[in-house]
Design a protein around this motif. Structure first.
Motif, mmCIF file in Angstrom:
data_model
loop_
_atom_site.group_PDB
_atom_site.id
_atom_site.type_symbol
_atom_site.label_atom_id
_atom_site.label_comp_id
_atom_site.label_asym_id
_atom_site.label_seq_id
_atom_site.Cartn_x
_atom_site.Cartn_y
_atom_site.Cartn_z
ATOM 1 N N ALA A 1 0.813 -1.222 0.000
ATOM 2 C CA ALA A 1 0.000 0.000 0.000
ATOM 3 C C ALA A 1 0.850 1.278 0.000
ATOM 4 N N PRO A 2 1.953 1.338 0.755
ATOM 5 C CA PRO A 2 2.756 2.574 0.739
ATOM 6 C C PRO A 2 3.343 2.891 -0.643
ATOM 7 N N LEU A 3 3.642 1.854 -1.442
ATOM 8 C CA LEU A 3 4.192 2.112 -2.774
ATOM 9 C C LEU A 3 3.126 2.730 -3.679
ATOM 10 N N ARG A 4 1.901 2.186 -3.611
ATOM 11 C CA ARG A 4 0.813 2.759 -4.402
ATOM 12 C C ARG A 4 0.551 4.202 -3.964
ATOM 13 N N ALA A 5 0.597 4.445 -2.641
ATOM 14 C CA ALA A 5 0.403 5.812 -2.137
ATOM 15 C C ALA A 5 1.510 6.739 -2.631
ATOM 16 N N PHE A 6 2.738 6.206 -2.684
ATOM 17 C CA PHE A 6 3.863 7.006 -3.190
ATOM 18 C C PHE A 6 3.626 7.396 -4.647
ATOM 19 N N LEU A 7 3.218 6.424 -5.483
ATOM 20 C CA LEU A 7 2.977 6.720 -6.893
ATOM 21 C C LEU A 7 1.817 7.693 -7.058
ATOM 22 N N LEU A 8 0.725 7.472 -6.322
ATOM 23 C CA LEU A 8 -0.431 8.354 -6.435
ATOM 24 C C LEU A 8 -0.072 9.778 -6.041
ATOM 25 N N THR A 9 0.621 9.924 -4.919
ATOM 26 C CA THR A 9 1.011 11.261 -4.464
ATOM 27 C C THR A 9 1.975 11.904 -5.449
ATOM 28 N N LEU A 10 2.937 11.126 -5.920
ATOM 29 C CA LEU A 10 3.885 11.608 -6.920
ATOM 30 C C LEU A 10 3.156 12.135 -8.156
ATOM 31 N N ALA A 11 2.201 11.345 -8.664
ATOM 32 C CA ALA A 11 1.493 11.722 -9.881
ATOM 33 C C ALA A 11 0.596 12.928 -9.671
ATOM 34 N N VAL A 12 -0.038 13.014 -8.504
ATOM 35 C CA VAL A 12 -0.920 14.147 -8.217
ATOM 36 C C VAL A 12 -0.110 15.441 -8.105
ATOM 37 N N VAL A 13 1.008 15.395 -7.380
ATOM 38 C CA VAL A 13 1.880 16.583 -7.284
ATOM 39 C C VAL A 13 2.428 16.937 -8.660
ATOM 40 N N ASP A 14 2.791 15.919 -9.426
ATOM 41 C CA ASP A 14 3.269 16.114 -10.795
ATOM 42 C C ASP A 14 2.219 16.846 -11.633
ATOM 43 N N ASP A 15 0.943 16.434 -11.505
ATOM 44 C CA ASP A 15 -0.134 17.090 -12.246
ATOM 45 C C ASP A 15 -0.307 18.541 -11.812
ATOM 46 N N LEU A 16 -0.181 18.791 -10.511
ATOM 47 C CA LEU A 16 -0.288 20.166 -10.023
ATOM 48 C C LEU A 16 0.818 21.037 -10.620
ATOM 49 N N ILE A 17 2.029 20.503 -10.669
ATOM 50 C CA ILE A 17 3.133 21.254 -11.280
ATOM 51 C C ILE A 17 2.865 21.465 -12.764
ATOM 52 N N ALA A 18 2.364 20.419 -13.437
ATOM 53 C CA ALA A 18 2.092 20.523 -14.875
ATOM 54 C C ALA A 18 1.042 21.587 -15.173
ATOM 55 N N ILE A 19 -0.027 21.629 -14.387
ATOM 56 C CA ILE A 19 -1.088 22.602 -14.637
ATOM 57 C C ILE A 19 -0.592 24.009 -14.338
#
Length: 412
Positions: free
Chosen positions: A170-188
């Motif tokens: 579960a922590p790995l999935r949380a890491f990827l999800l958080t990474l991708a969400v922050v990545d999207d915020l930076i992208a927008i």
């Protein structure tokens, strides 16, 4: 007595009429990352097949079919622009909800826990951009496309993780999800700051006020969608008119949607909205965008043009190499410098797999590519490069994850 029963069954199945139960099952399936990613992949494959048949001209006509009634005053909007500007606003609304959830209840709630994915995400934006610029320097339009390889596709990446790493902690999935969400915020944020040519201040001001009103009503506990839907649509329209890409409205509204618990334990506004919109995003918005964006020629001449174009090569290298170097290097540096901890359930091999998976840039990379390059031939080469890079990144990550599955399955 048996015959009427058979007739009723036939009548119920032909012509096909979806029942409430069937529709509910479909919506439930689309809320899972695996199904959503598969639907998006099928849409992209269908576009690629169509674009490489004798009927490719019809596909191009569909992409460029204009739907811009004069009374809307939104300029020339074809099917591709509606998909990227309107449908992807729903996708980014979901990303905003996920970011709000992470800030309220998830990894971003605790700064110490958030440090690892946030630093990894920031480094995973910087490294691909630098690699892209290093490879494409001197090429016409090179300075426009530096942000293309900086984004990670949430849906696609989570789907690959779910399929290839069945014992994923579960922590790995949380890491990827958080990474991708922050990545999207930076992208927008990049889209708002660097891909806005002309600002029209009046519609921008009205849009900001409407978004603020949405946030205030959410804070006050208003629950009626009859208030929020018109506010959100008009806010989107105002930002579209202002010159800022309208997907910015999506992520802003998503982040302002309340996740505050109710005294009677009813679903929060964020939970209700996510429940309604996620199936539409996964089953309609993102697949339609993928379908109208991913159709590129894959003949020898088209592929040859990609591998001789340093801008396209910069996109491939940025996504496949830059994302890995940035995400893995950022995470490693954060741990080594004492800014974050890895956690007992995570392993560096798994972080390496996620770093490779971050190179799946699909949705947001195609969006930025369309904003960066208006020349159809250049955009097609960039789109092909994004597709090639996403396949390579997925394959490399799958190899790492399958190896981890085997190691975890060993006794002792």
């Amino acid at each position: 007595m048996a015959r009427p029963t058979v007739r009723r069954r036939v009548a119920a199945t032909w012509p096909f009429r979806p029942t409430v139960r069937y529709s509910t099952q479909v919506a439930s399936a689309l809320r899972t990352e695996t199904i959503g990613g598969v639907v998006m992949l099928l849409a992209a494959v269908a576009a690629l097949v169509w674009a490489n048949t004798p009927w490719a001209g019809a596909y191009k006509s569909l992409q460029t079919f204009e739907i811009s009634p004069h009374w809307l005053h939104v300029g020339h909007m074809d099917v591709q622009h509606w998909a990227s500007g309107a449908l992807l606003a729903v996708f980014f609304f979901i990303a905003g909800l996920e970011l709000r959830e992470e800030l309220t209840h998830g990894e971003l709630r605790n700064p110490r826990d958030a440090a690892l994915p946030v630093i990894a995400a920031a480094a995973g934006v910087a490294a691909p951009a630098l690699i892209f610029l290093a490879i494409s320097v001197g090429e016409p339009g090179a300075s426009s496309g530096w942000a293309i390889p900086t984004a990670t596709d949430i849906a696609f990446a989570l789907a690959v993780l779910a399929v290839t790493f069945t014992s994923c902690p579960a922590p790995l999935r949380a890491f990827l999800l958080t990474l991708a969400v922050v990545d999207d915020l930076i992208a927008i944020t990049i889209i708002a700051l660097f891909y806005t040519d002309t600002l029209h201040w009046t519609p921008l001001g009205i849009g900001v006020l409407l978004i603020a009103a949405y946030g205030v009503l959410q804070y006050k506990g208003m629950r009626s969608p009859w208030v929020y839907v018109p506010l959100a649509v008009v806010a989107w329209y105002c930002l579209q008119r202002s010159g800022i890409h309208a997907t910015v409205a999506g992520i802003a509204l998503g982040m302002l949607t309340s996740s505050k618990e109710t005294p009677d334990e009813r679903p929060t506004n964020a939970e209700r909205t996510d429940h309604v919109l996620r199936p539409f995003s996964a089953g309609v918005a993102v697949p339609v965008f993928a379908f109208v964006s991913a159709g590129v020629g894959l003949g020898a001449s088209q592929l040859g043009a990609v591998f001789t174009d340093r801008v396209a090569l910069g996109v491939i290298a940025g996504l496949v190499i830059g994302k890995f170097v940035g995400v893995f290097g950022g995470a490693w540096a954060a741990v080594r410098l004492g800014l974050a901890t890895l956690g007992d359930e995570l392993h560096w091999h798994e972080i390496a797999g996620v770093a490779l998976l971050a190179g799946v840039g699909f949705t947001v990379s195609l969006l930025i590519g369309g904003l960066a390059y208006t020349d159809p031939s250049q955009f097609e080469r960039v789109t092909t490069a994004v597709l090639i890079a996403s396949v390579l990144a997925s394959a490399a990550a799958a190899v790492v994850f399958r190896r981890r599955v085997r190691l975890r399955a060993r006794p002792g």
